[in-house]
Design a protein around this motif. Structure first.
Motif, mmCIF file in Angstrom:
data_model
loop_
_atom_site.group_PDB
_atom_site.id
_atom_site.type_symbol
_atom_site.label_atom_id
_atom_site.label_comp_id
_atom_site.label_asym_id
_atom_site.label_seq_id
_atom_site.Cartn_x
_atom_site.Cartn_y
_atom_site.Cartn_z
ATOM 1 N N UNK A 66 0.865 -1.183 0.000
ATOM 2 C CA UNK A 66 0.000 0.000 0.000
ATOM 3 C C UNK A 66 0.898 1.228 0.000
ATOM 4 N N UNK A 67 0.759 2.060 -1.034
ATOM 5 C CA UNK A 67 1.567 3.277 -1.137
ATOM 6 C C UNK A 67 0.874 4.428 -0.427
ATOM 7 N N UNK A 68 1.634 5.118 0.438
ATOM 8 C CA UNK A 68 1.097 6.265 1.155
ATOM 9 C C UNK A 68 1.164 7.546 0.357
ATOM 10 N N UNK A 69 0.771 8.641 0.976
ATOM 11 C CA UNK A 69 0.666 9.925 0.280
ATOM 12 C C UNK A 69 1.911 10.793 0.442
ATOM 13 N N UNK A 70 2.679 10.581 1.503
ATOM 14 C CA UNK A 70 3.820 11.449 1.802
ATOM 15 C C UNK A 70 5.092 10.830 1.234
ATOM 16 N N UNK A 71 5.264 10.976 -0.088
ATOM 17 C CA UNK A 71 6.359 10.314 -0.793
ATOM 18 C C UNK A 71 7.397 11.312 -1.273
ATOM 19 N N UNK A 72 8.675 10.895 -1.244
ATOM 20 C CA UNK A 72 9.702 11.633 -1.964
ATOM 21 C C UNK A 72 9.702 11.200 -3.437
ATOM 22 N N UNK A 73 9.477 9.913 -3.671
ATOM 23 C CA UNK A 73 9.374 9.395 -5.033
ATOM 24 C C UNK A 73 8.218 8.404 -5.071
ATOM 25 N N UNK A 74 7.153 8.775 -5.754
ATOM 26 C CA UNK A 74 5.927 7.966 -5.784
ATOM 27 C C UNK A 74 5.754 7.197 -7.081
ATOM 28 N N UNK A 75 6.725 7.280 -7.986
ATOM 29 C CA UNK A 75 6.505 6.856 -9.370
ATOM 30 C C UNK A 75 6.421 5.344 -9.579
ATOM 31 N N UNK A 76 6.832 4.532 -8.581
ATOM 32 C CA UNK A 76 6.780 3.082 -8.753
ATOM 33 C C UNK A 76 6.745 2.391 -7.394
ATOM 34 N N UNK A 77 6.229 1.174 -7.404
ATOM 35 C CA UNK A 77 6.307 0.297 -6.244
ATOM 36 C C UNK A 77 7.609 -0.510 -6.267
ATOM 37 N N UNK A 78 7.933 -1.065 -7.438
ATOM 38 C CA UNK A 78 9.121 -1.899 -7.622
ATOM 39 C C UNK A 78 9.952 -1.297 -8.747
ATOM 40 N N UNK A 79 11.233 -1.115 -8.515
ATOM 41 C CA UNK A 79 12.125 -0.559 -9.532
ATOM 42 C C UNK A 79 13.224 -1.570 -9.841
ATOM 43 N N UNK A 80 13.429 -1.837 -11.128
ATOM 44 C CA UNK A 80 14.413 -2.823 -11.566
ATOM 45 C C UNK A 80 15.518 -2.116 -12.352
ATOM 46 N N UNK A 81 16.744 -2.242 -11.870
ATOM 47 C CA UNK A 81 17.943 -1.716 -12.538
ATOM 48 C C UNK A 81 17.894 -0.213 -12.789
ATOM 49 N N UNK A 82 17.470 0.609 -11.809
ATOM 50 C CA UNK A 82 17.419 2.043 -12.058
ATOM 51 C C UNK A 82 18.791 2.715 -12.102
ATOM 52 N N UNK A 83 19.807 2.057 -11.508
ATOM 53 C CA UNK A 83 21.131 2.683 -11.437
ATOM 54 C C UNK A 83 22.147 2.046 -12.379
ATOM 55 N N UNK A 84 22.008 0.751 -12.621
ATOM 56 C CA UNK A 84 22.955 0.039 -13.488
ATOM 57 C C UNK A 84 22.351 -1.302 -13.876
#
Length: 313
Positions: A242-260
């Motif tokens: 469950x995603x809350x409202x007070x987010x620094x980054x709300x764009x995804x629940x699961x992120x795969x390989x965002x840095x490398x």
């Protein structure tokens, strides 16, 4: 009444000294010690490859310990009644682990903070680690570790609450942040009330993240539920998010390989999960945000209104 002779007086006093608190007991020898460091030192003669179990009596302990040899089980006599709070060894964690292996069972870690922003309940530096029936509360980090070689980490039936930060230091801290060349397994655990960063951030080639609960409704300045920073294969299944409202980054629940794309993500299986927004939330995040450029195995997941199934990045 005449005073007792000195030797007799000492004999009567001896039992009182023996009754001083010695809450750390080596199960294999029956010997007890006043501090966890003393118990670790006393277990050394048992050998580098032999498991030693330190049973800890109920209580609140403002102490920490460094394991730098052997295989050790740190076990609460009664789960949930042993609390290590407010003290970090080497400016790192309540437990700094760099032996051949460790098990932590039934212990609560609370209020660990250090100047570099990474105060953790556990810092794992060498050796495999299993954590079960434990709680990590209101600290900068829950479990933190980085190993250059293979390592197997298992986290099961544990709670992570009030952890993480992105505003105390330039780099964020997270509820769990682990890097190694082996595998991380997180099962049947609860994540809630994050205070910054990600709930689970991993830099490992293989993962199993199954049957967990991620409740971000009381989170503040949080990011992703699961961040596989450099890709990974394995399984993400049966989790409730469950995603809350007070987010620094709300764009995804699961992120795969965002840095490398250090590790292959081909065939990463993501299925049987449920994800929804907290009541009144109008954003439209992706359930999976994928920058791996590889074919994931995304099966059936239950997504609430506003949650998009997939986004390629």
């Amino acid at each position: 009444m005449r005073p007792l002779p000195p030797l007799i007086a000492l004999a009567f006093a001896a039992p009182l000294a023996a009754q001083e608190p010695r809450p750390f007991t080596i199960a294999e020898t029956g010997q007890s010690y006043a501090t966890l460091d003393q118990a670790l030192e006393a277990a050394k003669p048992r050998g580098e490859f032999t498991w030693s179990t330190i049973v800890i009596a109920p209580g609140r302990y403002r102490q920490c310990a460094v394991q730098n040899w052997g295989r050790t089980v740190f076990k609460a006599q009664t789960p949930g009644t042993v609390v290590f709070e407010g003290t970090a060894c080497e400016g790192k964690a309540a437990f700094v682990l760099r032996g051949r292996g460790a098990v932590v069972d039934g212990i609560v870690f609370r209020g660990i903070r250090v100047s570099d922003g990474n105060g953790a309940g556990i810092r794992t530096e060498i050796g495999d680690l299993t954590v079960s029936n434990s709680m990590f509360l209101d600290s900068q980090e829950g479990i933190l570790g980085g190993v250059s070689g293979p390592q197997k980490i298992v986290i099961d039936h544990s709670t992570f609450a009030g952890l993480g930060q992105c505003d105390e230091t330039p780099d964020c801290a997270h509820s769990i942040y682990l890097a190694n060349q082996g595998q991380v397994t997180v099962t049947a655990s609860r994540f809630e009330r994050g205070r910054g960063g990600h709930y689970v951030k991993l830099r490992v080639p293989r993962v199993e993240i199954s049957g967990n609960s991620f409740d971000d409704t009381q989170g503040a300045k949080t990011n992703y539920m699961i961040d596989l920073s450099e890709g990974a294969t394995g399984t993400i299944s049966g989790n409730t998010m469950v995603q809350g409202r007070n987010k620094e980054n709300w764009t995804a629940f699961i992120s795969v390989a965002p840095e490398a794309r250090t590790y292959s993500s081909a065939g990463l299986r993501i299925e049987g999960n449920s994800a929804r927004l907290s009541p009144g939330e109008t954003r439209s995040p992706a359930f999976v945000a994928d920058a791996s450029k590889q074919r994931l195995a995304i099966g059936a997941n239950t997504l609430g209104p506003g949650v998009r199934p997939y986004e390629a990045r």
